[in-house]
Design an enzyme around this catalytic site. Structure first.
Site, PDB file in Angstrom:
ATOM      1  N   THR A 168      -1.121 -13.170   1.588  1.00 11.37           N
ATOM      2  CA  THR A 168      -0.547 -12.628   0.359  1.00 11.37           C
ATOM      3  C   THR A 168       0.804 -13.248   0.070  1.00 11.37           C
ATOM      4  O   THR A 168       1.525 -13.624   0.995  1.00 11.37           O
ATOM      5  CB  THR A 168      -0.406 -11.088   0.433  1.00 11.37           C
ATOM      6  OG1 THR A 168       0.006 -10.597  -0.842  1.00 11.37           O
ATOM      7  CG2 THR A 168       0.604 -10.643   1.472  1.00 11.37           C
TER       8      THR A 168
ATOM      9  N   ASN B 259       2.595 -11.346  -2.031  1.00 13.75           N
ATOM     10  CA  ASN B 259       3.194 -10.119  -2.554  1.00 13.75           C
ATOM     11  C   ASN B 259       3.895  -9.378  -1.401  1.00 13.75           C
ATOM     12  O   ASN B 259       3.240  -8.808  -0.522  1.00 13.75           O
ATOM     13  CB  ASN B 259       2.075  -9.261  -3.174  1.00 13.75           C
ATOM     14  CG  ASN B 259       2.593  -7.999  -3.817  1.00 13.75           C
ATOM     15  OD1 ASN B 259       3.500  -7.366  -3.289  1.00 13.75           O
ATOM     16  ND2 ASN B 259       2.000  -7.624  -4.930  1.00 13.75           N
TER      17      ASN B 259
ATOM     18  N   ASP C 111      -7.215  -7.688  -2.298  1.00 13.82           N
ATOM     19  CA  ASP C 111      -7.243  -7.784  -3.751  1.00 13.82           C
ATOM     20  C   ASP C 111      -7.305  -6.369  -4.289  1.00 13.82           C
ATOM     21  O   ASP C 111      -8.146  -5.568  -3.879  1.00 13.82           O
ATOM     22  CB  ASP C 111      -8.421  -8.616  -4.258  1.00 13.82           C
ATOM     23  CG  ASP C 111      -8.120  -9.121  -5.663  1.00 13.82           C
ATOM     24  OD1 ASP C 111      -7.171  -9.918  -5.827  1.00 13.82           O
ATOM     25  OD2 ASP C 111      -8.813  -8.702  -6.612  1.00 13.82           O
TER      26      ASP C 111
ATOM     27  N   TYR D 265       2.243  -0.854 -10.861  1.00 13.72           N
ATOM     28  CA  TYR D 265       2.012   0.233 -11.819  1.00 13.72           C
ATOM     29  C   TYR D 265       2.368   1.604 -11.239  1.00 13.72           C
ATOM     30  O   TYR D 265       2.131   2.620 -11.898  1.00 13.72           O
ATOM     31  CB  TYR D 265       0.539   0.226 -12.256  1.00 13.72           C
ATOM     32  CG  TYR D 265       0.116  -1.055 -12.951  1.00 13.72           C
ATOM     33  CD1 TYR D 265       0.301  -1.221 -14.324  1.00 13.72           C
ATOM     34  CD2 TYR D 265      -0.445  -2.116 -12.241  1.00 13.72           C
ATOM     35  CE1 TYR D 265      -0.072  -2.394 -14.968  1.00 13.72           C
ATOM     36  CE2 TYR D 265      -0.830  -3.291 -12.872  1.00 13.72           C
ATOM     37  CZ  TYR D 265      -0.637  -3.427 -14.234  1.00 13.72           C
ATOM     38  OH  TYR D 265      -1.006  -4.597 -14.867  1.00 13.72           O
ATOM     39  N   ASP D 266       2.908   1.652 -10.031  1.00 13.98           N
ATOM     40  CA  ASP D 266       3.214   2.945  -9.389  1.00 13.98           C
ATOM     41  C   ASP D 266       4.026   3.900 -10.275  1.00 13.98           C
ATOM     42  O   ASP D 266       3.747   5.101 -10.295  1.00 13.98           O
ATOM     43  CB  ASP D 266       3.959   2.733  -8.062  1.00 13.98           C
ATOM     44  CG  ASP D 266       3.043   2.283  -6.941  1.00 13.98           C
ATOM     45  OD1 ASP D 266       1.813   2.427  -7.074  1.00 13.98           O
ATOM     46  OD2 ASP D 266       3.561   1.775  -5.929  1.00 13.98           O
TER      47      ASP D 266
HETATM   48  P1  ITT Z   1      -1.622 -11.755  -3.679  1.00 12.74           P
HETATM   49  O1  ITT Z   1      -2.848 -12.170  -4.479  1.00 12.74           O
HETATM   50  O2  ITT Z   1      -0.790 -12.913  -3.251  1.00 12.74           O
HETATM   51  O3  ITT Z   1      -1.973 -10.829  -2.536  1.00 12.74           O
HETATM   52  P2  ITT Z   1      -0.927 -10.296  -6.101  1.00 12.74           P
HETATM   53  O4  ITT Z   1       0.176  -9.347  -6.459  1.00 12.74           O
HETATM   54  O5  ITT Z   1      -1.209 -11.426  -7.071  1.00 12.74           O
HETATM   55  O6  ITT Z   1      -0.638 -10.885  -4.634  1.00 12.74           O
HETATM   56  P3  ITT Z   1      -3.513  -9.107  -6.697  1.00 12.74           P
HETATM   57  O7  ITT Z   1      -4.096 -10.306  -7.357  1.00 12.74           O
HETATM   58  O8  ITT Z   1      -4.384  -8.320  -5.746  1.00 12.74           O
HETATM   59  O9  ITT Z   1      -2.216  -9.461  -5.842  1.00 12.74           O
HETATM   60  O10 ITT Z   1      -2.978  -8.139  -7.842  1.00 12.74           O
HETATM   61  C1  ITT Z   1      -2.541  -6.885  -7.495  1.00 12.74           C
HETATM   62  C2  ITT Z   1      -1.816  -6.252  -8.680  1.00 12.74           C
HETATM   63  O11 ITT Z   1      -2.336  -4.948  -8.896  1.00 12.74           O
HETATM   64  C3  ITT Z   1      -0.336  -6.080  -8.326  1.00 12.74           C
HETATM   65  O12 ITT Z   1       0.415  -7.208  -8.715  1.00 12.74           O
HETATM   66  C4  ITT Z   1      -0.002  -4.814  -9.102  1.00 12.74           C
HETATM   67  O13 ITT Z   1       0.232  -5.124 -10.444  1.00 12.74           O
HETATM   68  C5  ITT Z   1      -1.303  -4.011  -8.996  1.00 12.74           C
HETATM   69  N1  ITT Z   1      -1.296  -3.182  -7.770  1.00 12.74           N
HETATM   70  C6  ITT Z   1      -2.036  -3.378  -6.634  1.00 12.74           C
HETATM   71  N2  ITT Z   1      -1.717  -2.465  -5.703  1.00 12.74           N
HETATM   72  C7  ITT Z   1      -0.780  -1.684  -6.249  1.00 12.74           C
HETATM   73  C8  ITT Z   1      -0.051  -0.590  -5.775  1.00 12.74           C
HETATM   74  O14 ITT Z   1      -0.185  -0.141  -4.536  1.00 12.74           O
HETATM   75  N3  ITT Z   1       0.823  -0.017  -6.600  1.00 12.74           N
HETATM   76  C9  ITT Z   1       0.999  -0.478  -7.849  1.00 12.74           C
HETATM   77  N4  ITT Z   1       0.380  -1.527  -8.374  1.00 12.74           N
HETATM   78  C10 ITT Z   1      -0.520  -2.135  -7.580  1.00 12.74           C
END
Ligand code: ITT
Length: 201
Positions: free
Chosen positions: A9, A11, A70, A158-159
Site C-alpha cells: 500500500t 496509503n 482494496d 470518508y470517515d
Molecule cells: P493503496 O491502493 O496504495 O492501498 P489507496 O488509498 O489508493 O491506497 P484504495 O484504492 O483501496 O487505496 O482506495 C481506498 C479509498 O477508499 C481510500 O482512499 C478512501 O477514500 C476510501 N476508504 C477506504 N477505507 C477507508 C476507511 O477506513 N475510512 C475512510 N475511507 C476509506
C-alpha cells in the site's frame, strides 16, 4: 516468533490501521522499505480483484508473503458509487485528488437526498498471496449512512461523513475502536490466523 509480511500500500493510514491490529504478530515491510513504489494499476472491476492485483505484485516484488487491501465506500443512492473508484472519486470528475475533494463531491451528489435514503457501507477485501502462488481473500463490511457535514478528528478518507448507527461518525471513534468495528478491522479479524501462519513459514 514473528515473521515478515509485505504490505502493498501507498496509503499510510491503511498501513497504520493494519499494523495496529496485527501488533507483534508480524513485522510489516512496506514498499518504501524495499525502495519500490506501490503505485500498482488497479484494473480490476471488484475490490477482490484489485486486492489480488496488489498482493500478487507484492509477492512477486518482495519474495515475501504479501497482503493487498482494496477498500472503499458504496453509497446506496449512488448505485454503489464511488465503490472501487473511492480513492479517485473527485479526480474522475475533474476535481482534486484529496480526501476533502472526495467528501465535498459526495455531499454534492447527495444534496437533497433524505436521511432514509443515505444508506452506505464501507467494504474491505484483503488478499494474501504467497510467493509460491497460494492465494486467499478475506472480506469485511460496516454499514451506516452518509451525514450532512464532516465531523471528527480521527481516521481518513470518508470517515468524517460516515455515520454509524449510534450517531457518531467513523472519525469520532478513537483508532482502537475504529479497528474493532470497521470493514478493515473485520477483514483483519478473519485474516489474522492466516497472516500469522504465512509470515511464520
Ligand atoms: P493503496 O491502493 O496504495 O492501498 P489507496 O488509498 O489508493 O491506497 P484504495 O484504492 O483501496 O487505496 O482506495 C481506498 C479509498 O477508499 C481510500 O482512499 C478512501 O477514500 C476510501 N476508504 C477506504 N477505507 C477507508 C476507511 O477506513 N475510512 C475512510 N475511507 C476509506
Amino acid at each position: 516468533m514473528s515473521g515478515r509480511l509485505f504490505l502493498c500500500t501507498s496509503n499510510r493510514h491503511k498501513a497504520s490501521e493494519i499494523g495496529a491490529v496485527l501488533g507483534d504478530d508480524v513485522v510489516i515491510v512496506l514498499p518504501a522499505d524495499l525502495g519500490v513504489s506501490a503505485e500498482v494499476r488497479e484494473t480490476g472491476g471488484s475490490f477482490e480483484e484489485n486486492a489480488l492485483i496488489k498482493a500478487r505484485w507484492g509477492a512477486a516484488t518482495s519474495g515475501l508473503p504479501a497482503l493487498g487491501d482494496d477498500s472503499g465506500l458504496c453509497v446506496d443512492a449512488l448505485d454503489g458509487a464511488p465503490g472501487v473508484r473511492s480513492a479517485r472519486f473527485a479526480l474522475d470528475h475533474g476535481r482534486g485528488r484529496g480526501d476533502q475533494d472526495n467528501n465535498a463531491l459526495l455531499l454534492e451528489r447527495l444534496h437533497g437526498v433524505p436521511d432514509e435514503r443515505r444508506g452506505a457501507h464501507f467494504t474491505c477485501s484483503l488478499a494474501l498471496c504467497l510467493p509460491g502462488g497460494a492465494e486467499r481473500v478475506f472480506r469485511g463490511e460496516v454499514h451506516g449512512r452518509i451525514g450532512r457535514a464532516p465531523r471528527g478528528e480521527h481516521g481518513f478518507g470518508y470517515d468524517p461523513l460516515f455515520l454509524l448507527p449510534d450517531g457518531r461518525t467513523m472519525s469520532e471513534l478513537p483508532a482502537d475502536e475504529k479497528n474493532r468495528i470497521s470493514h478493515r478491522g473485520r477483514a483483519l479479524a478473519a485474516a489474522r490466523d492466516a497472516l500469522r501462519e504465512a509470515a511464520r513459514a
